[in-house]
Motif scaffolding. Structure first.
Motif, mmCIF file in Angstrom:
data_model
loop_
_atom_site.group_PDB
_atom_site.id
_atom_site.type_symbol
_atom_site.label_atom_id
_atom_site.label_comp_id
_atom_site.label_asym_id
_atom_site.label_seq_id
_atom_site.Cartn_x
_atom_site.Cartn_y
_atom_site.Cartn_z
ATOM 1 N N ASN A 80 -40.660 -42.169 -39.516
ATOM 2 C CA ASN A 80 -41.627 -43.180 -39.133
ATOM 3 C C ASN A 80 -41.498 -43.551 -37.654
ATOM 4 O O ASN A 80 -41.846 -44.648 -37.250
ATOM 5 C CB ASN A 80 -41.474 -44.434 -40.002
ATOM 6 N N GLU A 81 -40.953 -42.638 -36.884
ATOM 7 C CA GLU A 81 -40.920 -42.797 -35.427
ATOM 8 C C GLU A 81 -42.333 -43.022 -34.907
ATOM 9 O O GLU A 81 -43.302 -42.502 -35.454
ATOM 10 C CB GLU A 81 -40.316 -41.524 -34.813
ATOM 11 N N ARG A 82 -42.460 -43.831 -33.860
ATOM 12 C CA ARG A 82 -43.769 -44.003 -33.247
ATOM 13 C C ARG A 82 -43.731 -43.431 -31.836
ATOM 14 O O ARG A 82 -42.671 -43.225 -31.248
ATOM 15 C CB ARG A 82 -44.168 -45.477 -33.223
ATOM 16 N N ALA A 83 -44.877 -43.206 -31.283
ATOM 17 C CA ALA A 83 -44.979 -42.584 -29.963
ATOM 18 C C ALA A 83 -44.366 -43.483 -28.894
ATOM 19 O O ALA A 83 -44.389 -44.709 -28.982
ATOM 20 C CB ALA A 83 -46.439 -42.305 -29.640
ATOM 21 N N ASN A 84 -43.785 -42.835 -27.874
ATOM 22 C CA ASN A 84 -43.232 -43.576 -26.749
ATOM 23 C C ASN A 84 -44.321 -44.375 -26.052
ATOM 24 O O ASN A 84 -45.486 -43.952 -25.979
ATOM 25 C CB ASN A 84 -42.596 -42.619 -25.740
ATOM 26 N N ILE A 85 -43.941 -45.522 -25.528
ATOM 27 C CA ILE A 85 -44.871 -46.355 -24.780
ATOM 28 C C ILE A 85 -44.224 -46.788 -23.479
ATOM 29 O O ILE A 85 -43.004 -46.907 -23.381
ATOM 30 C CB ILE A 85 -45.311 -47.597 -25.590
ATOM 31 N N ALA A 86 -45.029 -47.011 -22.478
ATOM 32 C CA ALA A 86 -44.550 -47.529 -21.200
ATOM 33 C C ALA A 86 -44.514 -49.050 -21.273
ATOM 34 O O ALA A 86 -45.523 -49.680 -21.599
ATOM 35 C CB ALA A 86 -45.456 -47.065 -20.067
ATOM 36 N N ASP A 87 -43.365 -49.635 -21.014
ATOM 37 C CA ASP A 87 -43.203 -51.090 -21.029
ATOM 38 C C ASP A 87 -42.323 -51.464 -19.850
ATOM 39 O O ASP A 87 -41.104 -51.349 -19.906
ATOM 40 C CB ASP A 87 -42.579 -51.538 -22.352
ATOM 41 N N ASP A 88 -42.956 -51.890 -18.758
ATOM 42 C CA ASP A 88 -42.242 -52.142 -17.514
ATOM 43 C C ASP A 88 -41.699 -53.567 -17.413
ATOM 44 O O ASP A 88 -41.181 -53.964 -16.383
ATOM 45 C CB ASP A 88 -43.174 -51.869 -16.324
ATOM 46 N N VAL A 89 -41.812 -54.341 -18.493
ATOM 47 C CA VAL A 89 -41.343 -55.726 -18.433
ATOM 48 C C VAL A 89 -39.903 -55.765 -18.922
ATOM 49 O O VAL A 89 -39.629 -55.984 -20.105
ATOM 50 C CB VAL A 89 -42.244 -56.651 -19.274
ATOM 51 N N TYR A 90 -38.985 -55.518 -18.017
ATOM 52 C CA TYR A 90 -37.564 -55.623 -18.330
ATOM 53 C C TYR A 90 -36.849 -56.180 -17.114
ATOM 54 O O TYR A 90 -37.265 -55.987 -15.972
ATOM 55 C CB TYR A 90 -36.971 -54.272 -18.749
ATOM 56 N N PRO A 91 -35.770 -56.917 -17.343
ATOM 57 C CA PRO A 91 -35.120 -57.623 -16.237
ATOM 58 C C PRO A 91 -34.122 -56.738 -15.512
ATOM 59 O O PRO A 91 -33.708 -55.689 -16.026
ATOM 60 C CB PRO A 91 -34.397 -58.764 -16.950
ATOM 61 N N PRO A 92 -33.719 -57.154 -14.329
ATOM 62 C CA PRO A 92 -32.561 -56.511 -13.703
ATOM 63 C C PRO A 92 -31.305 -56.930 -14.467
ATOM 64 O O PRO A 92 -31.321 -57.915 -15.219
ATOM 65 C CB PRO A 92 -32.564 -57.096 -12.284
ATOM 66 N N ASP A 93 -30.243 -56.184 -14.320
ATOM 67 C CA ASP A 93 -28.977 -56.545 -14.954
ATOM 68 C C ASP A 93 -28.088 -57.183 -13.895
ATOM 69 O O ASP A 93 -27.707 -56.544 -12.915
ATOM 70 C CB ASP A 93 -28.293 -55.310 -15.544
#
Length: 637
Positions: free
Chosen positions: A195-208
């Motif tokens: 039930n894997e789903r297709a990869n998506i682009a999600d650029d909302v991530y913070p710096p570490d």
């Protein structure tokens, strides 16, 4: 990040295939090299979810592809010693399907758990054909962000992006029925991410961001405190970083202080990822702080669930004192479990009992409340107790304290704290087995002790302090003369090199001189100087036989500088009496050449008050300046 791919050939090395073989269409579709919180359910039979590094394979064709003759590796396929992990027997991947591998280093028969971990600071991962040479696909990546994966968008495509929405085995089901891989006539149930789903682009991530330091850690009332925080990943920079602080007991912060990465605020070099800001002096007051880094709408808060406390201008510290620690216990004292673990001794230096409720011990000054003393424990006036730093528990029926952390002899810190913050402790590094570190006479300066005294008073007396040792390196297999400088060395009664007592002499300027026995290549050799039982230590590096030690100007290698050395140099230049090796001895002025100027320099030093030769002089050592002269062999000393 960009991927690189092997050229498609009908034959590569000894491996030949059909031009339309779907095996060679497989793609490394998604990877996560820094999995902090993405809980993965694991394959059938796995005992518990975990947070392993992950690699997903995608099959862009309509054909079923058998995987069990293929390999994954994070090393150079052409290099010796590369760790190749083979897909388990019966492994397959459906057309337009996915296969996820846990990269946790735990090889379990029949499970898709690779024998390596991914490096969060960057490396490459390869999918290889059965010859372990032909590269089917590969992805090279730089430093990664926690819980953010690298994914092809769309699946199997050439564009690779960072995404904050990983899709490994999405939904928690990692098995499916299908192809009969083992030929037993029944469809195999295996780990394939149905039930894997297709990869998506999600650029909302913070710096570490991580708080790297604050100083001073126990400030006076008139001392500001500088906080540094590092945003480690260059391709996930922060738009801004802010320092928040408040007074202990308050819920609302004081005005926000912007942090800078411009090289002008105690932050290192401009643009190096290290940010800094300063909290003004606060008088006598409890303060706590945290850092927030921003990248667009995403933020990283450090620490995320607490604030780091400190007491400014503390005028009356609690009477508890760390009097002795043994960070490398090999044979000194065993605990109730029979283990020789590291320990910390705490003493009540007052004349009254102290209840230990609300007191803490930590090996991380940025986490002062790491381990709390058990409730109801009272330390009597002048009494002391031991805390075993072993992440363990006492044997049944035994009253014994065991902290939830271990300490390292290589580089560590140990501190006591109350609810306000740190109030006693110190940093240490390079400690030696069964040599303790503590306060001379329980209240004097910090020193080391040849004979630890857990549960008893520390020795009193002069404490030698080492400042330096020359040379800092020694050639393996050769005896080398050393000089140790420092304070209080005139009280030294014994010198130990690599654990063996060694004869020494006190120089005219208070330095110690001794000859160390031959050492073993690629080792760090400890040197201990002791005044009775109180001591200090330093290390030198024993290197493989690349270059021997020598004394500059001692051209004839007789151990004395005199006119015969000038004669040796002239003979080498003009009379055919060639010195066969160790030409650095003849280079008296250290200009990388042997000529008459070396003789003039030597004679001026000997007879006209000229300057001495450059190092190594007067004690032997390796040449500190690179040149093209013949190096000294190991027998030169």
């Amino acid at each position: 990040m960009r991927a690189f791919y092997a050229t498609v050939l009908l034959c590569a090395g000894v491996l030949c295939r059909g031009a339309d073989d779907p095996v060679f269409a497989l793609k490394i579709n998604e990877i996560m090299a820094w999995n902090r919180d993405f809980r993965f359910p694991g394959p059938p039979g796995s005992t518990a979810p975990g947070t392993p590094d992950l690699v997903e394979i995608y099959n862009p064709t309509d054909a079923v592809v058998l995987l069990y003759n293929l390999y994954l590796t994070d090393g150079d396929p052409a290099a010796a010693g590369t760790n190749f992990w083979r897909f388990p027997p019966g492994a397959w991947i459906a057309g337009r399907g996915y296969y996820t591998v846990l990269c946790d280093g735990a090889v379990v028969a029949g499970e898709a758990r690779a024998s390596f971990r991914l490096e969060q600071n960057g490396e490459a991962v390869y999918l290889l054909a059965r010859d372990k040479v032909t590269v089917i696909d590969a992805i090279m990546f730089g430093c990664q962000t926690p819980n953010v994966s690298l994914a092809r968008v769309p699946d199997g495509g050439d564009t690779i992006v960072k995404t904050a929405s990983p899709t490994f085995c999405w939904g928690g089901v990692c098995t499916c029925d299908g192809y009969d891989a083992d030929g037993d006539g029944a469809p195999d149930r295996q780990w394939c991410g149905a039930n894997e789903r297709a990869n998506i682009a999600d650029d909302v991530y913070p710096p570490d961001v991580d708080i790297e330091s604050y100083a001073p850690i126990m400030p006076a009332g008139d001392a500001p405190v500088t906080v540094t925080a590092r945003v480690a990943c260059a391709d996930t920079p922060a738009d801004k970083v802010e320092l928040y602080f408040r007074y202990q007991g308050d819920t609302e912060p004081q005005p926000v202080i912007p942090m800078y990465d411009d090289g002008a605020h105690g932050d290192g070099a401009a643009g190096d990822g290290l940010w800094a800001a300063t909290i003004p002096a606060q008088g006598e007051r409890g303060v706590e702080f945290r850092v927030i880094a921003y990248r667009g709408a995403a933020v990283d808060i450090e620490p995320d669930k607490r604030w780091i406390p400190y007491m400014s201008g503390r005028t009356a510290a609690p009477p508890l004192v760390i009097t002795e620690i043994l960070p490398k216990n090999r044979a000194t004292l065993a605990n109730s479990n029979g283990d020789f673990e590291d320990w910390v001794e705490v003493r009540n230096a007052s004349g009254a009992d102290v209840a230990l409720d609300g007191y803490y011990l930590t090996d991380n000054y940025r986490r002062p409340h790491k381990w709390a003393f058990p409730p109801g424990l009272v330390l009597g006036a002048g009494a002391r107790l031991l805390v075993w730093c072993d992440e363990d528990e006492a044997a049944p029926g035994v009253e014994e304290l065991h902290a939830s952390f271990r300490i390292s002899a290589d580089h560590e810190e140990i501190f006591l704290a109350d609810r306000g913050g740190l109030f006693n402790g110190f940093f240490f590094s390079g400690e030696i087995a069964d040599v303790s570190l503590g306060l001379v006479g329980d209240s004097g300066p910090l020193a080391r002790f040849l004979k630890p005294t857990p549960g008893a008073a520390n020795q009193s007396g002069p404490a030698p302090v080492i400042a330096a040792i020359e040379p800092r390196t020694a050639a393996a297999g050769a005896a080398v003369r050393f000089v140790v400088t420092g304070d209080g060395l005139d009280a030294v009664t014994a010198v130990f090199v690599g654990g063996a007592e060694t004869a020494f002499a006190l120089g005219d300027e208070g330095e110690l001189r001794f000859t160390a026995p031959p050492c073993t290549a690629d080792t760090l050799v400890p040197v201990i100087v002791a005044a009775g039982e109180i001591c200090d230590r330093i290390h030198y590096v024993c290197q493989a036989g690349v270059e021997g030690v020598f004394v500059r100007g001692d051209a004839n290698n007789d151990g004395v500088l005199n006119v015969s050395d000038a004669v040796t140099i002239l003979g080498h230049l003009f009379s055919g009496r060639i010195v066969p090796n160790c030409h650095d001895r003849l280079d008296v002025n250290d200009d990388g050449k042997i000529n008459v100027a070396d003789t003039i320099t030597l004679l001026a030093y000997l007879f006209a008050g000229g300057p001495p030769p450059p190092p190594p002089f007067p004690d032997p050592g390796v040449d500190p300046t690179p040149d093209d002269l013949e190096p000294c062999p190991l027998s030169a000393s």
